[in-house]
Write an enzyme that holds these catalytic residues in place. Structure first.
Site, PDB file in Angstrom:
ATOM      1  N   LEU A   2       0.824  -1.209   0.000  1.00  0.00           N
ATOM      2  CA  LEU A   2       0.000   0.000   0.000  1.00  0.00           C
ATOM      3  C   LEU A   2       0.854   1.253   0.000  1.00  0.00           C
ATOM      4  O   LEU A   2       0.433   2.292  -0.496  1.00  0.00           O
ATOM      5  CB  LEU A   2      -0.912   0.019   1.230  1.00  0.00           C
ATOM      6  CG  LEU A   2      -1.988  -1.061   1.273  1.00  0.00           C
ATOM      7  CD1 LEU A   2      -2.748  -1.003   2.589  1.00  0.00           C
ATOM      8  CD2 LEU A   2      -2.962  -0.901   0.117  1.00  0.00           C
ATOM      9  N   GLY A   3       2.029   1.176   0.568  1.00  0.00           N
ATOM     10  CA  GLY A   3       2.880   2.359   0.599  1.00  0.00           C
ATOM     11  C   GLY A   3       3.929   2.266   1.666  1.00  0.00           C
ATOM     12  O   GLY A   3       3.966   1.312   2.456  1.00  0.00           O
ATOM     13  N   LYS A   4       4.772   3.252   1.649  1.00  0.00           N
ATOM     14  CA  LYS A   4       5.861   3.298   2.615  1.00  0.00           C
ATOM     15  C   LYS A   4       5.608   4.498   3.504  1.00  0.00           C
ATOM     16  O   LYS A   4       5.568   5.632   3.027  1.00  0.00           O
ATOM     17  CB  LYS A   4       7.175   3.462   1.856  1.00  0.00           C
ATOM     18  CG  LYS A   4       8.366   2.892   2.582  1.00  0.00           C
ATOM     19  CD  LYS A   4       9.567   2.911   1.628  1.00  0.00           C
ATOM     20  CE  LYS A   4      10.867   2.836   2.375  1.00  0.00           C
ATOM     21  NZ  LYS A   4      11.095   1.576   3.047  1.00  0.00           N
ATOM     22  N   GLY A  17       6.189   6.662   7.313  1.00  0.00           N
ATOM     23  CA  GLY A  17       7.345   7.284   7.937  1.00  0.00           C
ATOM     24  C   GLY A  17       8.333   6.285   8.489  1.00  0.00           C
ATOM     25  O   GLY A  17       9.521   6.503   8.460  1.00  0.00           O
ATOM     26  N   GLY A  26       7.888   2.560   8.123  1.00  0.00           N
ATOM     27  CA  GLY A  26       7.698   1.167   7.742  1.00  0.00           C
ATOM     28  C   GLY A  26       6.864   1.034   6.487  1.00  0.00           C
ATOM     29  O   GLY A  26       6.335   2.014   5.959  1.00  0.00           O
ATOM     30  N   VAL A  86       3.594  -0.655   4.443  1.00  0.00           N
ATOM     31  CA  VAL A  86       2.235  -1.059   4.762  1.00  0.00           C
ATOM     32  C   VAL A  86       1.729  -1.985   3.661  1.00  0.00           C
ATOM     33  O   VAL A  86       1.880  -1.698   2.478  1.00  0.00           O
ATOM     34  CB  VAL A  86       1.305   0.158   4.892  1.00  0.00           C
ATOM     35  CG1 VAL A  86      -0.064  -0.275   5.411  1.00  0.00           C
ATOM     36  CG2 VAL A  86       1.907   1.195   5.814  1.00  0.00           C
ATOM     37  N   LYS A  98       1.250  -2.879   9.067  1.00  0.00           N
ATOM     38  CA  LYS A  98       2.400  -1.978   9.063  1.00  0.00           C
ATOM     39  C   LYS A  98       3.583  -2.749   9.608  1.00  0.00           C
ATOM     40  O   LYS A  98       3.521  -3.338  10.683  1.00  0.00           O
ATOM     41  CB  LYS A  98       2.120  -0.742   9.920  1.00  0.00           C
ATOM     42  CG  LYS A  98       3.280   0.224   9.917  1.00  0.00           C
ATOM     43  CD  LYS A  98       2.845   1.590  10.397  1.00  0.00           C
ATOM     44  CE  LYS A  98       2.077   2.348   9.347  1.00  0.00           C
ATOM     45  NZ  LYS A  98       2.168   3.802   9.466  1.00  0.00           N
ATOM     46  N   ASP A 120       0.942  12.567  16.786  1.00  0.00           N
ATOM     47  CA  ASP A 120       1.363  12.692  15.390  1.00  0.00           C
ATOM     48  C   ASP A 120       0.146  12.932  14.502  1.00  0.00           C
ATOM     49  O   ASP A 120      -0.073  12.218  13.525  1.00  0.00           O
ATOM     50  CB  ASP A 120       2.142  11.455  14.952  1.00  0.00           C
ATOM     51  CG  ASP A 120       2.974  11.739  13.709  1.00  0.00           C
ATOM     52  OD1 ASP A 120       3.226  12.933  13.425  1.00  0.00           O
ATOM     53  OD2 ASP A 120       3.360  10.776  13.027  1.00  0.00           O
TER      54      ASP A 120
END
Ligand SMILES: *[C@@H]1O[C@H](CO)[C@@H](O)[C@H](O)[C@H]1NC(C)=O
Ligand SMILES: *[C@@H]1O[C@H](CO)[C@@H](O)[C@H](O)[C@H]1NC(C)=O
Ligand SMILES: *[C@@H]1O[C@H](CO)[C@@H](O)[C@H](O)[C@H]1NC(C)=O
Ligand SMILES: *[C@@H]1O[C@H](CO)[C@@H](O)[C@H](O)[C@H]1NC(C)=O
Ligand SMILES: *[C@@H]1O[C@H](CO)[C@@H](O)[C@H](O)[C@H]1NC(C)=O
Ligand SMILES: *[C@@H]1O[C@H](CO)[C@@H](O)[C@H](O)[C@H]1NC(C)=O
Ligand SMILES: *[C@@H]1O[C@H](CO)[C@@H](O)[C@H](O)[C@H]1NC(C)=O
Length: 662
Positions: free
Chosen positions: A347-349, A351, A353, A355, A369, A465
């Site tokens: 799904l993506g990278k 901050g 790790g 996913v 994650k 965050d």
């Protein structure tokens, strides 16, 4: 001339003829035997494969085999002869075996009165030691007979008219390869080569296993005058006998010549096979070895597969984790759920790790994650926090299912959000853009979730965050706050201040580095999120003109110029102006430099819902629109990152500092 040629031709032919006839008379060769090749008596027989069997394993048997033609040994002529033969003595399994084979020369083929057993079918009590026997033999003796002064039960002897050998030696051969004498076990069942050479004065006897060259050193080498023993006509042959002890006595091939030089070589490849008795009790060694090797191979394969699997699905489990059992997932289940972290589910990278999307039978679609962690520092507390977060329940929080832990790796499993994160929708210039009503709904939802975390949950939870990329959207575009990796837990009433600045530049309250995180730093972060959502841009945009780079300052400046509405996302033109302006002001209120002047999340919710109007304040009120950039005073890693604030999260500390604050 023609006559001369004829004469020469005739002489050559004559010489050839003589040569051929003499060769026929002086020797023969049998690479295996056919019926009729030999004169047989006793139990001797030629087996269908061409093997000469002198005796079988019946007791008290003898057998003879002779070359049918006698050889002439005129004393005036040379008495020389050479022979090479291959024999085998095969026992029944578990039986001792006896008595032996002899190669011999005899004036007669009638040895019907000779005895078996230790007499080897060559002599009887009368003829033994009698000079009139005229029998010369080389014995391969497998029984130690005291009456004949045998040296042992595995020897080779030279017999002249007597079974008391004139010379004998332990059955062995000189290995030219290894340069030493090696024992031969006559009863091993293996085929044994025997060479006997006599040149009229010296008799040499050699043994060797099949496939080994004739040894350069003889086993027996003896000066002997056979002129008295050998008669003018002598038959050559083999004798074998059994007694109380018995075994099969075989001859595989035989070459004989009056001349050592003309002795023809046996063709080992043409020799018949020696039948090996099948063992009733013990399987053959080869089979046992084969089974052992097979077993080892299977063991190695199974063990390898086990180790591979164990390594592939290895995870770290500790005693203290038992109480978090329900939140603990096995690595294997996550590995399977994500199809081995297949790139199709990537799904993506984030901050800290990568996913992956996956599917679990009970939970349905999940987001995993996956990030690395070093050491075990604070791990226990971090897992405790995750377990607590798993108990959090709010419609605007991404449901966290649990975690998994293995060496150097940590996995967080939460519900999969099909519409991705808010920042993608805000900044990726998608069409249609998010309408104002949706944006407001999302902000209301996140505010309510934060209020829940700050006040309603059993513990104070600081998200720490808050930013658009941590707001996930479900199918109905309901905003859900996720990524609690940075969150810390505090008991109500205890000092909710933690040290260690962790967060994302632009969302971090100015006092964060000095005072640490609090509910007020979360409010600041939410204020930054409000401005981000309404203005459709990130809090810090280094590529814009200097007056627009810092969003808080830019919004405040617009307000000062009585044109607050100009700060909004251009895509929102024509939407509810007064409401947008109110929310912009709320964003400024939440990002007040002075923490005490920021509202609580409960109040923020009321303002957004329109239940309470905003307090009276102006762009010139203390702390409004003022930004003492926190990152300028923070550590160097943040400094370096401000040059490219871009899209990713940036942390003062890259790896998560589990439980530093406790
Ligand atoms: C050995 O050979 C003899 C004669 O051919 C036969 O009668 C006897 O049964 C054989 N013995 C064995 C053990 O085969
Ligand atoms: C051997 O001697 C006999 C007579 O004693 C003679 O007839 C015969 O030809 C001789 N054979 C050879 C090969 O010299
Ligand atoms: C031994 O053999 C010889 C001739 O082959 C025979 O005359 C004699 O009677 C035999 N002796 C015994 C004890 O069998
Ligand atoms: C011959 O074999 C016997 C045992 O059967 C052994 O005692 C003896 O030392 C051997 N002799 C030689 C010369 O190897
Ligand atoms: C091998 O055996 C032969 C005869 O028994 C003997 O003469 C010789 O010395 C032995 N050689 C070695 C290297 O033992
Ligand atoms: C017997 O062996 C000796 C020594 O190896 C050798 O000199 C001789 O020629 C051999 N004799 C025969 C007939 O092979
Ligand atoms: C062998 O013995 C015979 C008579 O016993 C004798 O005539 C002959 O010369 C001997 N041969 C050798 C090579 O010593």
């Amino acid at each position: 001339m023609a006559e001369a040629f004829d004469l020469i031709w005739m002489v050559i032919s004559f010489l050839l003829l003589i040569h051929l006839s003499s060769q026929q008379e002086t020797g023969f060769i049998f690479n295996g035997f056919r019926q009729g090749d030999l004169y047989l008596d006793g139990v001797a027989q030629i087996l269908p494969g061409g093997l000469l069997q002198l005796t079988n394993t019946s007791e008290q048997q003898k057998g003879h085999a002779f070359y049918r033609q006698p050889f002439e040994f005129n004393s005036s002529e040379s008495l020389s002869f050479s022979t090479h033969f291959v024999c085998a003595m095969v026992r029944e399994p578990g039986v001792t075996g006896g008595n032996g084979i002899a190669f011999f020369l005899s004036p007669s083929m009638d040895l019907s009165n000779a005895d078996a057993t230790q007499y080897l079918g060559l002599f009887n009590t009368t003829t033994n030691r009698s000079p009139s026997s005229h029998i010369f033999a080389i014995e391969l003796d497998t029984v130690e007979s005291a009456e004949f002064d045998d040296i042992n039960n595995n020897h080779v002897g030279i017999d002249v008219n007597s079974l008391t050998s004139v010379d004998s030696a332990n059955a062995s051969y000189f290995s030219d390869k290894e340069g030493l004498n090696k024992t031969i076990n006559l009863l091993s069942g293996d085929s044994i080569q025997v060479w006997v050479d006599y040149d009229g004065t010296v008799l040499n006897v050699s043994l060797a296993p099949l496939g080994v060259q004739k040894p350069s050193q003889s086993l027996l080498s003896r000066s002997i005058n056979l002129s008295e023993v050998l008669q003018e006509r002598m038959f050559v042959g083999f004798s074998a006998a059994t007694g109380q002890l018995e075994n099969n006595h075989y001859i595989l091939g035989w070459s004989f010549s009056r001349s050592k030089a003309l002795l023809q070589s046996l063709d080992i490849s043409k020799l018949p096979q020696v039948p090996r008795p099948k063992s009733k009790n013990k399987p053959p060694l080869v089979l046992i070895l084969l089974l052992i090797v097979l077993g080892i191979i299977i063991l190695v394969l199974v063990g390898g597969a086990y180790l591979y699997r164990r390594n592939k699905y290895a995870e770290v489990r500790e005693e203290w984790e038992k109480e978090y059992g329900p939140h603990r997932y096995s690595y294997k289940s996550i590995y399977k759920a994500t199809n081995g972290f297949h790139k199709d589910g990537f799904l993506g990278k984030g901050g800290f790790g990568e996913v992956y999307k996956g599917t679990l039978p009970d939970e349905g679609d999940i987001a995993v994650k996956r990030f690395s962690h070093k050491g075990e520092r604070g791990m226990k507390q971090f897992v405790a926090e995750i377990a607590s977060m798993g108990r959090l329940d709010h419609r605007n929080l991404v449901p966290l299912f649990g975690y998994c832990r293995r060496k150097g790796e940590f996995l967080l499993i939460s519900k999969y959000m099909p519409n991705g994160s808010l920042d993608q929708l805000l900044f990726d210039n998608r069409e249609p853009s998010l309408p104002w009503s949706t944006r407001l709904m999302i902000l209301k939802g996140i505010a309510s979730a934060l209020q829940y975390l700050h006040r309603e949950a059993t513990q104070v939870v600081l998200h720490r965050d808050i930013k658009a990329s941590n707001v996930m959207l479900d199918t109905d575009f309901i905003g859900k706050l996720g990524d609690f990796g940075m969150a810390r837990f505090h008991d109500h009433g205890a000092n909710p201040t933690t040290t260690g600045a962790v967060g994302t530049v632009g969302y971090m309250a100015p006092e964060l580095t000095s005072m640490g995180a609090s509910t007020k730093t979360d409010v600041y972060g939410f204020g930054a999120l409000i401005l981000e959502v309404v203005c459709g841009r990130r809090p810090v945009e280094p590529n814009l003109p200097i007056e627009k780079q810092l969003l808080v300052k830019w919004v405040c400046d617009c307000w000062k110029k009585k044109a607050l509405i100009n700060a909004r996302d251009p895509k929102l033109s024509g939407e509810m102006r007064s409401q947008i302006e109110m929310v912009l002001k709320l964003g400024l209120l939440c990002t007040n430099l002075v923490a005490e002047s920021r509202p609580e999340m409960g109040e923020v919710v009321q303002y957004l819902e329109g239940q309470v109007s905003l307090p009276d304040f102006s762009p010139d009120s203390p702390g409004i629109g003022i930004l003492t950039p926190v990152w300028l005073g923070a550590s160097s890693s943040v400094m370096s990152n401000t040059s490219s604030p871009a899209t990713e999260s940036m942390f003062v500390s890259h790896s998560i500092e589990y439980g530093v604050g406790r």
